[in-house]
Design a protein around this motif. Structure first.
Motif, PDB file in Angstrom:
ATOM      1  N   PHE A  66       4.431  -0.932   6.930  1.00  0.00           N
ATOM      2  CA  PHE A  66       5.690  -1.012   6.198  1.00  0.00           C
ATOM      3  C   PHE A  66       6.599  -2.067   6.844  1.00  0.00           C
ATOM      4  N   ARG A  67       7.277  -2.817   6.001  1.00  0.00           N
ATOM      5  CA  ARG A  67       8.376  -3.671   6.460  1.00  0.00           C
ATOM      6  C   ARG A  67       9.598  -3.301   5.629  1.00  0.00           C
ATOM      7  N   PHE A  68      10.597  -2.706   6.279  1.00  0.00           N
ATOM      8  CA  PHE A  68      11.780  -2.204   5.586  1.00  0.00           C
ATOM      9  C   PHE A  68      12.863  -3.282   5.489  1.00  0.00           C
ATOM     10  N   HIS A  69      13.669  -3.169   4.444  1.00  0.00           N
ATOM     11  CA  HIS A  69      14.834  -4.036   4.290  1.00  0.00           C
ATOM     12  C   HIS A  69      15.929  -3.256   3.567  1.00  0.00           C
ATOM     13  N   LYS A  70      17.094  -3.865   3.461  1.00  0.00           N
ATOM     14  CA  LYS A  70      18.238  -3.210   2.820  1.00  0.00           C
ATOM     15  C   LYS A  70      18.546  -1.860   3.465  1.00  0.00           C
ATOM     16  N   GLY A  71      18.540  -1.826   4.791  1.00  0.00           N
ATOM     17  CA  GLY A  71      18.866  -0.604   5.495  1.00  0.00           C
ATOM     18  C   GLY A  71      17.867   0.512   5.293  1.00  0.00           C
ATOM     19  N   GLY A  72      16.611   0.164   5.016  1.00  0.00           N
ATOM     20  CA  GLY A  72      15.578   1.165   4.813  1.00  0.00           C
ATOM     21  C   GLY A  72      15.431   1.632   3.382  1.00  0.00           C
TER      22      GLY A  72
ATOM     23  N   TYR B 249      11.379  -1.692   0.784  1.00  0.00           N
ATOM     24  CA  TYR B 249      10.263  -1.909   1.702  1.00  0.00           C
ATOM     25  C   TYR B 249       9.159  -2.715   1.019  1.00  0.00           C
ATOM     26  N   LEU B 250       8.319  -3.305   1.863  1.00  0.00           N
ATOM     27  CA  LEU B 250       7.061  -3.907   1.446  1.00  0.00           C
ATOM     28  C   LEU B 250       5.962  -3.161   2.192  1.00  0.00           C
ATOM     29  N   GLN B 251       4.978  -2.651   1.479  1.00  0.00           N
ATOM     30  CA  GLN B 251       3.939  -1.810   2.076  1.00  0.00           C
ATOM     31  C   GLN B 251       2.557  -2.347   1.740  1.00  0.00           C
ATOM     32  N   GLY B 252       1.690  -2.354   2.733  1.00  0.00           N
ATOM     33  CA  GLY B 252       0.282  -2.666   2.527  1.00  0.00           C
ATOM     34  C   GLY B 252      -0.561  -1.534   3.080  1.00  0.00           C
ATOM     35  N   SER B 253      -1.613  -1.136   2.359  1.00  0.00           N
ATOM     36  CA  SER B 253      -2.429   0.004   2.765  1.00  0.00           C
ATOM     37  C   SER B 253      -3.909  -0.322   2.621  1.00  0.00           C
ATOM     38  N   LEU B 254      -4.705   0.294   3.512  1.00  0.00           N
ATOM     39  CA  LEU B 254      -6.160   0.178   3.462  1.00  0.00           C
ATOM     40  C   LEU B 254      -6.749   1.559   3.696  1.00  0.00           C
TER      41      LEU B 254
END
Length: 306
Positions: free
Chosen positions: A182-188, A191-196
């Motif tokens: 996860f990479r959070f923005h806007k105070g959480g 987010y941008l999420q990548g999963s495997l």
């Protein structure tokens, strides 16, 4: 002792551990959360994936949901949560695809600095067309760490057992291992999420044994600086499965890939009420006829939080 009995005993041990933690930290106070959801939808392809049943007929319907969460322990270093979720899908014309689910779970999260150690147990009962259909039981430990203030990495494994009421040849043991970044923005709030995810399923019928791999990305972004601003969410995922044995009705080994993408717009109407408009497209490709289709699903959901 078979794997299902072992998993049942392991789940009982986990719930006992959580019970001890609840008793030890009862002074932290009781915390309840509850929500009710009502969704109207149109689905162009009716399917019950767990039974390999599908129908190329669109239908409209409603989906109702109730979520209850009890957090007896919530401190700076430890969280304990017990939850129950009810779901009911009702179709206008094809009631044979109506699903009802009851899911109970218990989870424990221990924080040590930037590290999060978790343990979760789930039990799910599913009814199809108002008849008993499927039971699922799973246990999942996890470890997560904040690599930076806004970057979080989580890994988990899961062991599960699924037991069908009538389709006993589909009873199976499941092993999964996955990772989420996860990479959070806007105070959480965004987010941008990548999963495997890697998975292995061993069924009673060897023709249903498979190895699978899936990957997904999700992006959520608030459309304003206010905490009540609307938000959009875009998702995409890809899944591939290879089956081990020849499927008798086909005379060949089954293969399958699935690509799915979706978009959601969520609007907060009041402190308790929110609305969500969603669209999902699925392209499922398989040499097994009932698992080969395209699907369009549009939905409007209202959620009330107590």
């Amino acid at each position: 002792m078979n794997s299902f009995e072992y998993l049942c005993r392991l789940t009982a041990v986990i719930f006992s551990i959580i019970g001890i933690a609840v008793s030890s930290y009862a002074q932290s106070g009781e915390r309840w959360e509850a929500s009710f959801e009502a969704t109207s939808f149109y689905d162009s392809q009716l399917a019950v994936e767990e039974a390999d049943v599908s129908q190329e007929s669109g239908d409209i319907g409603i989906q109702l949901g109730v979520n209850l969460n009890f957090k007896p322990v919530k401190t700076e270093t430890l969280d304990v949560e017990i939850a129950y979720k009810f779901g009911q899908t009702l179709h206008t014309e094809f009631s044979e695809f109506d699903l009802q689910s009851h899911r109970a779970s218990a989870s424990l999260t221990r924080r040590i600095g930037k590290v999060r150690i978790g343990l979760r147990a789930d039990g799910t009962n599913i009814r199809l067309a108002n008849d008993p259909f499927l039971n699922l039981l799973s246990v999942s430990p996890s470890v997560g760490i904040f690599l930076q203030e806004s970057v979080f990495l989580r890994g988990h494994i899961q062991v599960a057992e699924k037991s069908f009421t009538e389709l006993e040849q589909r009873n199976a043991s499941i092993q999964q291992a996955g990772a989420n970044l996860f990479r959070f923005h806007k105070g959480g709030r965004g987010y941008l999420q990548g999963s495997l995810l890697l998975e292995r399923e061993n069924a009673v019928d060897p023709a249903l044994d498979f190895d699978g791999v899936s990957g997904s990305v999700a992006w959520k972004h608030p459309l304003g600086s206010d905490r009540d601003a609307p938000s959009i969410k875009l998702t995409a995922d890809y899944r591939h499965r290879d089956y081990d044995a020849i499927t008798p009705v086909m005379g060949a080994e089954r293969t399958e890939t699935r690509f799915r993408t979706g978009a959601d717009l969520e609007c907060i109407l009041t402190q308790e009420l929110s609305a969500e408009i969603a669209y999902r497209y699925t392209d499922r490709n398989s040499n097994f006829p009932s698992a080969d289709y395209n699907e369009h699903r549009a939905a409007l959901k209202l959620m009330f939080r107590f």
